[in-house]
Enzyme design. Structure first.
Site, mmCIF file in Angstrom:
data_model
loop_
_atom_site.group_PDB
_atom_site.id
_atom_site.type_symbol
_atom_site.label_atom_id
_atom_site.label_comp_id
_atom_site.label_asym_id
_atom_site.label_seq_id
_atom_site.Cartn_x
_atom_site.Cartn_y
_atom_site.Cartn_z
ATOM 1 N N LYS A 76 54.926 -9.629 41.536
ATOM 2 C CA LYS A 76 53.730 -10.271 42.093
ATOM 3 C C LYS A 76 54.173 -11.612 42.656
ATOM 4 O O LYS A 76 55.001 -12.301 42.040
ATOM 5 C CB LYS A 76 52.701 -10.450 40.967
ATOM 6 C CG LYS A 76 51.381 -11.070 41.406
ATOM 7 C CD LYS A 76 50.377 -11.082 40.253
ATOM 8 C CE LYS A 76 49.035 -11.667 40.681
ATOM 9 N NZ LYS A 76 48.043 -11.658 39.573
ATOM 10 N N SER A 151 43.533 -9.527 40.471
ATOM 11 C CA SER A 151 44.254 -10.119 41.575
ATOM 12 C C SER A 151 45.599 -9.446 41.856
ATOM 13 O O SER A 151 46.145 -9.638 42.933
ATOM 14 C CB SER A 151 44.483 -11.611 41.309
ATOM 15 O OG SER A 151 45.316 -11.777 40.168
ATOM 16 N N SER A 175 43.375 -9.198 35.656
ATOM 17 C CA SER A 175 44.124 -8.910 36.885
ATOM 18 C C SER A 175 45.295 -7.949 36.783
ATOM 19 O O SER A 175 45.840 -7.559 37.810
ATOM 20 C CB SER A 175 44.610 -10.210 37.516
ATOM 21 O OG SER A 175 43.545 -10.825 38.169
HETATM 22 N N1 GLN Z 1 38.977 -11.655 38.550
HETATM 23 C C1 GLN Z 1 39.136 -12.746 37.640
HETATM 24 C C2 GLN Z 1 39.067 -14.034 38.409
HETATM 25 O O1 GLN Z 1 38.795 -13.987 39.547
HETATM 26 C C3 GLN Z 1 40.437 -12.616 36.906
HETATM 27 C C4 GLN Z 1 41.595 -12.904 37.768
HETATM 28 C C5 GLN Z 1 42.893 -12.813 37.024
HETATM 29 O O2 GLN Z 1 42.978 -12.179 35.978
HETATM 30 N N2 GLN Z 1 43.892 -13.474 37.563
HETATM 31 O O3 GLN Z 1 39.280 -15.075 37.901
#
Ligand code: GLN
Length: 483
Positions: A76, A151, A175
């Site tokens: 990532k 994400s 995410s």
């Molecule tokens: N969707 C959640 C957010 O927008 C979690 C994102 C994540 O786990 N990085 O914060």
């Protein structure tokens, strides 16, 4: 080769069925062919990958290899990579070339795994659909009109479509698990502190945790083995021995008790509930006992998270000021203009929304009402889990409320977007480990089952997921059009 598991690829390399160079070439060719449709990779590191593969082949020839030597992966784009751009999905870091490797990256390098490239993601990991990326959205290989989740959307899509055999992801509120579920792959968010955060661009430091994303639980076990462990460079990394994850995979499940949190099933979509019922029936046949449990404060997890995460992000992202590194606006009039325009031009809308919420909630007079209150709720949520684990070994529920949604569907409604993490967020607030495991399809789109474990119980989660994958084949399905 792209449908093989990490274990099969490692065996093939050892048996000289193919070389690491051939393997890497194969995946690079697939990236060239399919990435334009998916947009899963931000950067492809072809030359470095082939060089690393040649080095791995030499090691394999000498018999000096480690379990995954020669098997490629992709990171990532939140993990710093020496000499390779680390954008974090943001214009702010579009020009940033890290002068060091993240601990996770270094560990994968040392294990002899060639790096194919860096994967697309929501900007600074803020999002649930991969639509906030400066580099454009990623598409779901099961349905190109749908999001891959976020994400770590690039990681999930790339593994699902066979552009890389495995990937790293990070999970602050879901995410790793949410995109794994939406793309039909297996993902594990480890216990907070199990995997080093050093060199992982910070979003919300008390919640962020890196972990493996792959085709199967067995593959996640192999990759977690490489990633996990104490790191003196990360003060929140935990100095506890790392068990042999692969060794625990086949353990008998008889007598294990799994809790079903009633709040997770209360208003669950019927098709989703049906998929989980079928999984529960499989586990019963394997000797697992099920009991209903309650997590009474769970409905407060999304609101508490959307105070705590923005507060931490507003502080973490203060460093992007146009002075030290990253984007800098053109011809600033003075220092204030430099700060203001750099941040106005360098950050996208969702990141700005979070910074504004976070700075507001942390300001004098509001701190007690919001941040402190949210931290108290966080403690209550952790206590809910603690109580549940006094009577059961593991918790089971859905990973997401629905399968993948369409691109653009939730973009105009941040609250609807935030609610797609309703089943995953509490786990981060408590710091627990959890997995998403493919558990069926709804209208041709994958759905995930979530397994939540007690602290440092990753081996048990992997064991449960592996045994399930031995009697089901959801994880072996491959999206049409990427064969
Ligand atoms: N969707 C959640 C957010 O927008 C979690 C994102 C994540 O786990 N990085 O914060």
């Amino acid at each position: 080769m792209h449908t093989k598991t990490l274990k099969e690829l490692a065996q093939g390399l050892r048996a000289r069925e193919f070389s690491s160079r051939e393997l890497v070439r194969h995946f690079l060719d697939r990236i060239a062919r399919y990435n334009p449709a998916l947009n899963a990779f931000i950067t492809v590191t072809e030359e470095a990958a082939l060089q690393a593969a040649a080095a791995a082949d030499a090691k394999l020839a000498k018999g000096e290899s480690e379990p995954l030597t020669g098997v490629p992966l992709a990171h990532k784009d939140i993990f710093c990579t020496l000499g390779i751009r680390t954008s974090c999905g943001s214009k702010m870091l579009d020009n940033f070339i890290a002068p060091y490797d993240a601990t996770v990256v270094e560990k994968c390098k040392r294990a002899g795994m060639p790096l194919l490239g860096k994967l697309n993601m929501d900007e600074f990991a803020m999002g649930s659909s991969n639509e906030t990326s400066f580099y454009g959205p990623v598409r779901n290989p099961w349905d190109l009109a749908c999001v891959p989740g976020g994400s770590s959307g690039g990681s999930a899509a790339a593994v699902a479509a066979g552009l890389t055999p495995a990937a790293t992801g990070t999970d602050t509120g879901g995410s790793i698990r949410q995109p794994a579920a939406l793309c039909g792959i297996t993902g594990l968010k480890p216990t907070y502190g199990r995997v080093s955060r050093w060199g992982m661009v910070a979003f919300a430091s008390s919640l962020d945790q890196g972990g493996p994303m792959a085709r199967s639980a067995e593959d996640c076990a192999l990759l977690l083995q490489v990633m996990a462990g104490f790191d003196e460079k990360d003060s929140t990394s935990v100095d506890a021995p790392v068990p042999d994850y692969a060794a625990a995979l086949d353990q008998d499940l008889a007598g294990l008790r799994i809790g079903l949190p009633k709040e997770f099933f209360a208003d669950l979509d019927a098709a989703m509930a049906q998929a989980l019922e079928a999984a529960i029936a499989e586990y019963r046949r394997l000797g697992v006992e099920f009991v209903e449990v309650s997590l009474p404060n769970i409905q407060l997890s999304v609101p508490a998270y959307y105070v705590i995460a923005p507060c931490e992000c507003s502080s973490n992202l203060a460093r992007y000021d146009g002075v030290r590194y990253g984007y800098r606006c053109q011809n600033p009039k003075d220092l204030n203009d430099l700060y203001l325009r750099t941040r106005a031009e360098g950050f996208g809308a969702e990141v700005k929304r979070r910074i504004l919420i976070g700075t507001y909630a942390l300001s004098a007079g509001y701190y007690d009402a919001y941040y402190l209150k949210a931290q108290k709720i966080r403690a209550l949520i952790a206590l809910d889990f603690k109580r549940a684990f006094e009577t059961v070994d593991v918790l089971l529920g859905p990973t997401t409320p629905t399968p993948a949604f369409r691109l653009g569907e939730k973009l105009g409604d941040p609250i609807a977007m935030y609610l797609s993490d309703i089943f995953t967020i509490a786990v981060n607030l408590a710091g627990l480990p959890a997995m998403s495991v493919p558990a069926g399809f709804i209208d041709g789109k994958p759905v995930g089952m979530q397994l939540i474990g007690n602290y440092f119980d990753e081996a048990r989660l992997l064991n449960l997921a592996h045994r399930y994958q031995q009697v089901t084949d959801w994880h072996k399905r491959f999206p049409e059009g990427f064969a």
